[in-house]
Design an enzyme around this catalytic site. Sequence first.
Site, PDB file in Angstrom:
ATOM      1  N   ASP A  95       0.779  -1.153   0.041  1.00 17.12           N
ATOM      2  CA  ASP A  95       0.072   0.022   0.023  1.00 17.12           C
ATOM      3  C   ASP A  95       0.819   1.292   0.159  1.00 17.12           C
ATOM      4  O   ASP A  95       0.568   2.302  -0.530  1.00 17.12           O
ATOM      5  CB  ASP A  95      -0.846  -0.046   1.370  1.00 17.12           C
ATOM      6  CG  ASP A  95      -0.293  -0.213   2.582  1.00 17.12           C
ATOM      7  OD1 ASP A  95       1.092  -0.419   2.369  1.00 17.12           O
ATOM      8  OD2 ASP A  95      -0.801  -0.267   3.525  1.00 17.12           O
ATOM      9  N   HIS A  96       1.979   1.279   0.415  1.00 16.05           N
ATOM     10  CA  HIS A  96       2.687   2.575   0.818  1.00 16.05           C
ATOM     11  C   HIS A  96       3.536   2.862  -0.497  1.00 16.05           C
ATOM     12  O   HIS A  96       4.035   3.986  -0.696  1.00 16.05           O
ATOM     13  CB  HIS A  96       3.650   2.686   1.701  1.00 16.05           C
ATOM     14  CG  HIS A  96       3.049   2.325   3.444  1.00 16.05           C
ATOM     15  ND1 HIS A  96       2.252   1.647   3.755  1.00 16.05           N
ATOM     16  CD2 HIS A  96       3.305   3.557   4.219  1.00 16.05           C
ATOM     17  CE1 HIS A  96       2.032   2.091   4.865  1.00 16.05           C
ATOM     18  NE2 HIS A  96       2.489   2.999   5.366  1.00 16.05           N
ATOM     19  N   ASP A 160       3.336  -0.830  11.595  1.00 21.49           N
ATOM     20  CA  ASP A 160       3.125   0.374  11.453  1.00 21.49           C
ATOM     21  C   ASP A 160       2.305   0.586  12.407  1.00 21.49           C
ATOM     22  O   ASP A 160       1.633   0.140  13.072  1.00 21.49           O
ATOM     23  CB  ASP A 160       2.031   0.045  10.173  1.00 21.49           C
ATOM     24  CG  ASP A 160       1.567   1.391   9.506  1.00 21.49           C
ATOM     25  OD1 ASP A 160       2.101   1.802   8.290  1.00 21.49           O
ATOM     26  OD2 ASP A 160       0.944   2.313  10.159  1.00 21.49           O
ATOM     27  N   ARG A 448      -1.586  12.236  10.352  1.00 20.86           N
ATOM     28  CA  ARG A 448      -0.311  13.261  10.610  1.00 20.86           C
ATOM     29  C   ARG A 448      -0.166  14.199   9.573  1.00 20.86           C
ATOM     30  O   ARG A 448      -0.519  14.111   8.519  1.00 20.86           O
ATOM     31  CB  ARG A 448       0.849  12.105  10.468  1.00 20.86           C
ATOM     32  CG  ARG A 448       0.859  11.198  11.308  1.00 20.86           C
ATOM     33  CD  ARG A 448       2.036  10.408  11.397  1.00 20.86           C
ATOM     34  NE  ARG A 448       1.873   9.501  12.622  1.00 20.86           N
ATOM     35  CZ  ARG A 448       2.367   8.280  12.670  1.00 20.86           C
ATOM     36  NH1 ARG A 448       3.066   7.737  11.775  1.00 20.86           N
ATOM     37  NH2 ARG A 448       2.249   7.590  13.601  1.00 20.86           N
ATOM     38  N   SER A 643       6.045   7.069  13.333  1.00 17.17           N
ATOM     39  CA  SER A 643       6.039   5.868  12.601  1.00 17.17           C
ATOM     40  C   SER A 643       6.740   4.700  13.551  1.00 17.17           C
ATOM     41  O   SER A 643       7.555   5.096  14.356  1.00 17.17           O
ATOM     42  CB  SER A 643       6.768   6.196  11.342  1.00 17.17           C
ATOM     43  OG  SER A 643       7.308   4.680  10.748  1.00 17.17           O
ATOM     44  N   ARG A 645       8.658   2.738  11.647  1.00 13.61           N
ATOM     45  CA  ARG A 645       9.583   2.316  10.937  1.00 13.61           C
ATOM     46  C   ARG A 645      10.997   2.208  11.579  1.00 13.61           C
ATOM     47  O   ARG A 645      11.695   2.996  12.403  1.00 13.61           O
ATOM     48  CB  ARG A 645       9.870   3.339   9.637  1.00 13.61           C
ATOM     49  CG  ARG A 645      10.279   4.565  10.024  1.00 13.61           C
ATOM     50  CD  ARG A 645      10.369   5.658   8.743  1.00 13.61           C
ATOM     51  NE  ARG A 645       8.838   6.029   8.952  1.00 13.61           N
ATOM     52  CZ  ARG A 645       8.454   7.376   8.421  1.00 13.61           C
ATOM     53  NH1 ARG A 645       9.342   8.294   8.186  1.00 13.61           N
ATOM     54  NH2 ARG A 645       7.209   7.640   8.117  1.00 13.61           N
TER      55      ARG A 645
HETATM   56  C1  MIC Z   1       3.190   6.511   8.741  1.00 17.69           C
HETATM   57  O1  MIC Z   1       1.984   6.814   8.485  1.00 17.69           O
HETATM   58  O2  MIC Z   1       3.948   7.224   9.106  1.00 17.69           O
HETATM   59  C2  MIC Z   1       3.620   5.203   8.051  1.00 17.69           C
HETATM   60  C3  MIC Z   1       4.413   5.577   7.044  1.00 17.69           C
HETATM   61  O3  MIC Z   1       2.632   4.441   7.763  1.00 17.69           O
HETATM   62  C4  MIC Z   1       4.683   4.696   9.178  1.00 17.69           C
HETATM   63  C5  MIC Z   1       5.362   3.262   8.656  1.00 17.69           C
HETATM   64  C6  MIC Z   1       6.353   3.529   7.685  1.00 17.69           C
HETATM   65  O4  MIC Z   1       7.118   4.397   7.810  1.00 17.69           O
HETATM   66  O5  MIC Z   1       6.733   2.517   6.856  1.00 17.69           O
HETATM   67  C7  MIC Z   1       3.959   4.123  10.310  1.00 17.69           C
HETATM   68  O6  MIC Z   1       3.028   4.798  10.623  1.00 17.69           O
HETATM   69  O7  MIC Z   1       4.528   3.424  11.242  1.00 17.69           O
HETATM   70 FE1  SF4 Z   2      -0.412   4.848   4.917  1.00 13.20          FE
HETATM   71 FE2  SF4 Z   2       0.586   5.429   7.216  1.00 13.20          FE
HETATM   72 FE3  SF4 Z   2      -0.997   7.107   6.073  1.00 13.20          FE
HETATM   73 FE4  SF4 Z   2      -2.168   5.314   7.440  1.00 13.20          FE
HETATM   74  S1  SF4 Z   2      -1.119   7.018   8.208  1.00 13.20           S
HETATM   75  S2  SF4 Z   2      -2.576   6.034   4.813  1.00 13.20           S
HETATM   76  S3  SF4 Z   2      -0.851   3.663   6.689  1.00 13.20           S
HETATM   77  S4  SF4 Z   2       0.812   6.290   5.450  1.00 13.20           S
END
Ligand code: MIC
Ligand code: SF4
Length: 754
Positions: A95-96, A160, A448, A643, A645
């Site tokens: 998805d990302h 995630d 976010r 995140s 990550r």
């Molecule tokens: C996000 O919303 O910041 C992400 C991208 O979904 C991350 C995960 C990632 O960095 O791959 C998260 O929320 O953990």
């Molecule tokens: Fe994707 Fe993270 Fe954004 Fe949700 S918050 S849509 S999981 S990047």
Amino acid sequence: MVFDLDAINTFYSKMANKVDEARKVVNKPLSLTEKILYAHLWNSNPTTPFTRGTDYVDFAPDRVAMQDATAQMALLQFMQAGKKKVAVPSTVHADHLIQAKLNAKKDLDTAQISNKEVYDFLSSVSNKYGIGFWKPGAGIIHQVVLENYAFPGGMMIGTDSHTVNAGGLGMIAIGVGGADAVDVMAGMPWELKFPKLIGVKLTGKLNGWTSPKDVILKVAGILTVKGGTGCIIEYFGEGAKSLSCTGKGTICNMGAEVGATTSTFGYDKSMERYLNATNRSKIAEIANTLKDYLTGDQEVYEKPEEYFDQFIEINLSELEPHINGPFTPDKATPISKIKDEAEKNDWPTDVKVGLIGSCTNSSYEDISRAASIAQQAIEKKLSTKSEFTITPGSEQVRYTIERDGFIETFNKIGANVFANACGPCIGQWARSGSDKQEKNTIVHSFNRNFSKRADGNPNTHAFVASPELVTAIAISGKLDFNPITDKLINNDGQEVLLNEPTGFELPINGFDVEDAGYQAPVEDGTELEVIVDENSERLQLLTPFKKWNNQNLTGLKLLIKAKGKCTTDHISMAGPWLRFRGHLDNISNNCLIGAINAFNEKSNYVKSQITGKYDEVPTTQRIYKENNIQTIVVGDHNYGEGSSREHAAMEPRHLGIIAVLVKSFARIHETNLKKQGMLALTFHNEDDYNKVQEDDTFNLIDLKNFSPGKSLNIEILHSNGKKENIKAKHTYNSQQIEWFKAGSALNLIKKLNS
Ligand code: MIC
Ligand code: SF4
């Protein structure tokens, strides 16, 4: 059927007994959170109650979910663990990595080509190890999990931070780094500090323009981005019952933004309706027989002050729609105050783009309510002033809303529907002109809004609001438009007022989908091979980190003293860098490039103690590495916010940074640092942060005695020859100290399995 009814049945058949046993030990009424946690202990029945906020406890989660940007590293690590198959049901979601540029079809086609190598890797590694693979276009991990896998009373972890979304269906669902996922997939216990509890009682009923999103926007304003750290938030009360299941999901989803370990709601009719609508009536049937076990005890909800560590009450009937931002999700402004605030803070009020969807707010209910506003714009002859985009959360939702005419409605107001993927939410947005770095405003229904997150432009002011409010704002083109009181001028020059949004909790004609995009793994994958090209720039097999040499660490140079907000987006930026998530060396070139250097207020500009010159952070650090000099990073509060990550921990580790010393950590990041064999330390005395100077050298003079609960002594040598001694706290237990000694948690697993 993609969910594992047998496993769920087995869990339910034992749950009542486990909770009853736990109640005897705890010897008082239990919250829902405690019931679920005690029902998932690794070592069946406890003999003494756990102390919240203190005891580390081993758990046995029911399942694991991973998304493509984190799954690569998680699975590269799992491949080293020496296991044939995953020990619990697990899924990967593509998805990302899909960039939003033109439209759903074209962008998905492009992604299939540009990410082929990574998708092939994820698909084959999933197949080999018995993991379900949700292909690109199937949807965003958290929406797909809610639709298919979440179940009341269950416990899951996911790589995630927004895994917490599944709390909307009464789960304890927790975001973790990949190394934690490896533990669970390898059949080992998963460790968590027994959380503290925040109770949120919801009274009254939502009405008018207010939506579930506003509940969490309000909570974020109350708790701030670090107020939920180490806590699970449990919602209850009549107001909670009146919310839809997907609305509850939205509230839990954004609990990540207050740092909460997770959030949850007790099982109720809304969850039953959602389970029935998503073909899981069998789960609802069993859950109905266990109702009392799937919610908190009455005594707890009657006297919340006695049972929760913190208690908040919100009256939904009086709650106003909110707009949170810019740059942080906890800056909460009720709609009635937005005009004043915008003026006071000089926020640009022209809204360039309104974006709805994402994992947070793309339910059928959200979309139908937003569509009701779009429909009014058509009927009242209004033209949409801002650009307007939609990222549906899953193919099932997309297919159903298309069938029910909502996409057509959005198209009529000039909307662009992107692929079912994260897209603009994570910087996967080819927004034209963003490189000009103009000051501008966007409003979205994501979760976010850190600086640069959506389009890489530090001057984009991103605000978060409910999808229906985003739609109204996009139509008006103004951030300070309050649809409750303000009129708009239509194409005939008449003044019109938008009516309150209306919608459907669930589709009247049920959900529908032609191809949900799921690939089941083969029964036995032992013979399957997973190929990683040595010359790939996107994937790289991992080399184990070196173990500790049992010596005190001396001569650590300060790489950067970060000032203010330093989220995982600052430590390991997403957007264009997502393409290197499977290649540790390449992605390390983004290490800490967003962090603000406290000595010059600039990002990616630090002084090298070797050359005396200023340069980019990764370049400077690589020179230290070449010279075998280890370094330390110093940071402010809530370091690593955001995140899950683990790249934000693996990159520093890979580049030779050995310690991170901060005022406070965000939970997932602290664990990630520990797992990767780094020292995650906090100042004993916060003010010692001010003692750190640009040319400092650090000696950890009693690391040889590294033990649980014992502070470490650090000697700071300033360039003027002065020496200062400070103390650093840590939260390592004895097991975690073993990770440090072994070089990483994975090194330890490998040792145990060899
Ligand atoms: C996000 O919303 O910041 C992400 C991208 O979904 C991350 C995960 C990632 O960095 O791959 C998260 O929320 O953990
Ligand atoms: Fe994707 Fe993270 Fe954004 Fe949700 S918050 S849509 S999981 S990047």
